[in-house]
Design a protein around this motif. Structure first.
Motif, short mmCIF file in Angstrom:
data_model
loop_
_atom_site.label_atom_id
_atom_site.label_comp_id
_atom_site.label_asym_id
_atom_site.label_seq_id
_atom_site.Cartn_x
_atom_site.Cartn_y
_atom_site.Cartn_z
N TYR A 88 0.85 -1.20 0.00
CA TYR A 88 0.00 0.00 0.00
C TYR A 88 0.88 1.25 0.00
O TYR A 88 0.71 2.14 0.82
N LYS A 91 -0.40 4.75 0.40
CA LYS A 91 -1.06 5.16 1.65
C LYS A 91 -0.01 5.53 2.69
O LYS A 91 1.09 5.01 2.72
N ASP A 92 -0.40 6.41 3.57
CA ASP A 92 0.43 6.84 4.68
C ASP A 92 0.43 5.75 5.75
O ASP A 92 -0.60 5.13 6.01
N ASN A 94 0.43 5.91 8.92
CA ASN A 94 -0.53 6.16 10.00
C ASN A 94 -1.95 5.76 9.61
O ASN A 94 -2.71 5.26 10.44
N LYS A 95 -2.30 5.95 8.34
CA LYS A 95 -3.62 5.52 7.87
C LYS A 95 -3.71 4.00 7.89
O LYS A 95 -4.75 3.43 8.23
N ILE A 96 -2.63 3.34 7.52
CA ILE A 96 -2.61 1.88 7.54
C ILE A 96 -2.74 1.37 8.97
O ILE A 96 -3.48 0.43 9.23
N LYS A 97 -2.04 2.00 9.90
CA LYS A 97 -2.13 1.60 11.32
C LYS A 97 -3.57 1.72 11.82
O LYS A 97 -4.07 0.82 12.49
N ARG A 98 -4.21 2.84 11.48
CA ARG A 98 -5.60 3.03 11.91
C ARG A 98 -6.51 1.98 11.28
O ARG A 98 -7.42 1.45 11.92
N ARG A 99 -6.26 1.65 10.02
CA ARG A 99 -7.08 0.65 9.32
C ARG A 99 -6.89 -0.72 9.95
O ARG A 99 -7.86 -1.46 10.17
N SER A 102 -8.74 -0.80 13.22
CA SER A 102 -10.18 -0.86 12.99
C SER A 102 -10.62 -2.24 12.54
O SER A 102 -11.60 -2.80 13.05
#
Length: 162
Positions: A88, A91-92, A94-99, A102
């Motif tokens: 990915y 993608k950033d 931090n966005k991957i960590k949040r995903r 979740s």
């Protein structure tokens, strides 16, 4: 284009997606909506997910479970995200960590993956790692061979004083 033609076109797209998912599930080694507890060869921190077995077209959950299974130990969200970043790159992190957080929280709540568990070292959500329920002993402690390895140990001895 009439409504019927649009619906037929949408149906064909969905059938193709379902076919792709079926093919992926059949080819996914050991996929049975479970994390396998098979003993894998020990691996360095360097991920082996670049191999052809990684479900590149799979869902986020399938990819995350693959990584946990591949590493054969409890993993932190950030460690899973770092393993996913090559796939990915747009993608950033931090966005991957949040995903990742979740997706795993949702899977645990909905019991999508029956043997998925989280283990908290403290009351903080940041101290949560993920793995298989069979990686815990009867006292709900991590079994040594599946323990979380903190690869981000802070070395405060080398800090610059001011």
């Amino acid at each position: 284009m009439s409504l019927i033609e649009e619906l037929k076109k949408e149906k064909a797209i969905l059938e193709e997606r379902i076919s792709t998912i079926d093919t992926l599930l059949k080819s996914y080694i050991g996929y049975d909506n479970d994390i396998s507890v098979e003993k894998l060869d020990s691996k360095s921190y360097e991920s082996s997910i670049n191999k052809t077995n990684f479900p590149t077209k799979g869902t986020w959950l399938e990819q995350i479970i693959y990584i946990i299974k591949d590493r054969n130990r409890f993993l932190h969200n950030s460690e899973i995200a770092e393993a996913l970043i090559p796939h990915y790159s747009d993608k950033d992190i931090n966005k991957i960590k949040r995903r990742v957080s979740s997706v795993l929280s949702s899977a645990l709540t909905k019991k999508t993956i029956p043997h998925l568990v989280n283990f908290r070292f403290s009351n903080s959500r940041k101290d949560t790692v993920w793995g298989h329920k069979n990686w815990l002993n009867d006292n709900k402690e991590m079994i040594d061979e599946h323990k979380y390895i903190n690869i981000r140990k802070n070395n405060y001895d080398n800090q610059i004083e001011f």
